[in-house]
Design an enzyme around this catalytic site. Structure first.
Site, short mmCIF file in Angstrom:
data_model
loop_
_atom_site.label_atom_id
_atom_site.label_comp_id
_atom_site.label_asym_id
_atom_site.label_seq_id
_atom_site.Cartn_x
_atom_site.Cartn_y
_atom_site.Cartn_z
N HIS A 61 0.81 -1.21 0.00
CA HIS A 61 0.00 0.00 0.00
C HIS A 61 0.85 1.27 0.00
O HIS A 61 1.98 1.26 0.45
CB HIS A 61 -0.86 0.08 1.27
CG HIS A 61 -1.71 -1.10 1.53
ND1 HIS A 61 -1.86 -1.63 2.79
CD2 HIS A 61 -2.46 -1.87 0.72
CE1 HIS A 61 -2.68 -2.66 2.74
NE2 HIS A 61 -3.05 -2.83 1.49
N LYS A 71 6.64 6.77 6.35
CA LYS A 71 6.29 5.93 7.50
C LYS A 71 7.56 5.50 8.22
O LYS A 71 8.51 5.03 7.59
CB LYS A 71 5.56 4.66 7.04
CG LYS A 71 4.28 4.90 6.30
CD LYS A 71 3.71 3.58 5.79
CE LYS A 71 2.46 3.81 4.96
NZ LYS A 71 1.95 2.55 4.41
N TYR A 131 3.24 2.45 13.28
CA TYR A 131 3.81 3.33 12.28
C TYR A 131 3.57 4.78 12.68
O TYR A 131 2.47 5.14 13.04
CB TYR A 131 3.24 3.20 10.90
CG TYR A 131 2.29 2.16 10.47
CD1 TYR A 131 1.97 2.08 9.12
CD2 TYR A 131 1.68 1.26 11.32
CE1 TYR A 131 1.09 1.15 8.65
CE2 TYR A 131 0.80 0.32 10.86
CZ TYR A 131 0.50 0.26 9.51
OH TYR A 131 -0.37 -0.68 9.03
N ASP A 171 -6.85 -6.30 -0.60
CA ASP A 171 -5.49 -6.65 -1.00
C ASP A 171 -5.45 -7.78 -2.03
O ASP A 171 -4.47 -7.92 -2.76
CB ASP A 171 -4.64 -7.04 0.21
CG ASP A 171 -4.29 -5.83 1.07
OD1 ASP A 171 -4.52 -4.69 0.64
OD2 ASP A 171 -3.78 -6.04 2.19
#
Length: 184
Positions: A61, A71, A131, A171
């Site tokens: 992603h 991130k 994250y 996904d």
């Protein structure tokens, strides 16, 4: 804090200095000063956390500009195989990936700048993954690529068979590398 260059420009592994004694351990999990000294230009606006069982695969992603995110990722408990794919069209490493095991025991972190797809596979039950991100989530800016595209040649983990993987419906229908249109 030890900041280590990877084979892909702008992608860094971060190893904190850990102080251990009979009580346990202590370490700085984030230092704006050390991040800035490594020329990582990041202002974090949000922290995210996920909890997953062994075999959960999340990714690949990213978010498209103007909502692209950097991130800083790490594992609090458990372990993951963490993967970043360079999708910067003008990069000499476009389409290449880097993977690393992050765990609650090794305390390593990975800086994934904007212009990379990101995903991870949990290697242990009850894995807690966190994250720090540089932009807020925007559903309309979501982009992604199918996790098992053969041209990416990602070795997710030979011990986990595809039938044992836990993936979201979203996904499972992401495009492959040949059809992916990078906005970076």
């Amino acid at each position: 804090m030890n900041i280590i260059e990877t084979p892909i420009k702008d992608l860094f592994v971060i190893e904190p200095k850990i102080w251990k004694d009979a009580r346990g351990y202590f370490y700085e999990s984030y230092s704006a000063k050390h991040i800035a000294e490594a020329d990582i230009n990041a202002v974090f606006v949000q922290d995210n956390q996920s909890f997953s069982q062994k075999g959960t695969l999340r990714g690949l992603h990213a978010q498209a500009p103007p909502f692209a995110q950097g991130k800083l990722v790490r594992v609090i408990k458990g372990a993951v195989l963490d993967v970043a794919v360079d999708i910067r069209k003008n990069s000499p490493t476009y389409g290449q990936h880097f993977s690393i095991e992050l765990s609650g025991e090794n305390h390593k972190q990975l800086w994934v700048p904007p212009g990379f797809l990101h995903g991870f596979l949990t290697l242990e039950d009850d894995t807690i993954f966190t994250y720090k991100v540089t932009n807020y989530y925007d559903k309309n800016s979501e982009i992604g690529m199918i996790w098992n595209d053969p041209s990416l040649n990602i070795n997710w983990n030979e011990q986990l068979k595809a039938a044992e993987l836990l993936l979201s419906d979203k996904d499972l229908i992401l495009p492959d590398f040949a059809s992916f249109q990078s906005p970076f």
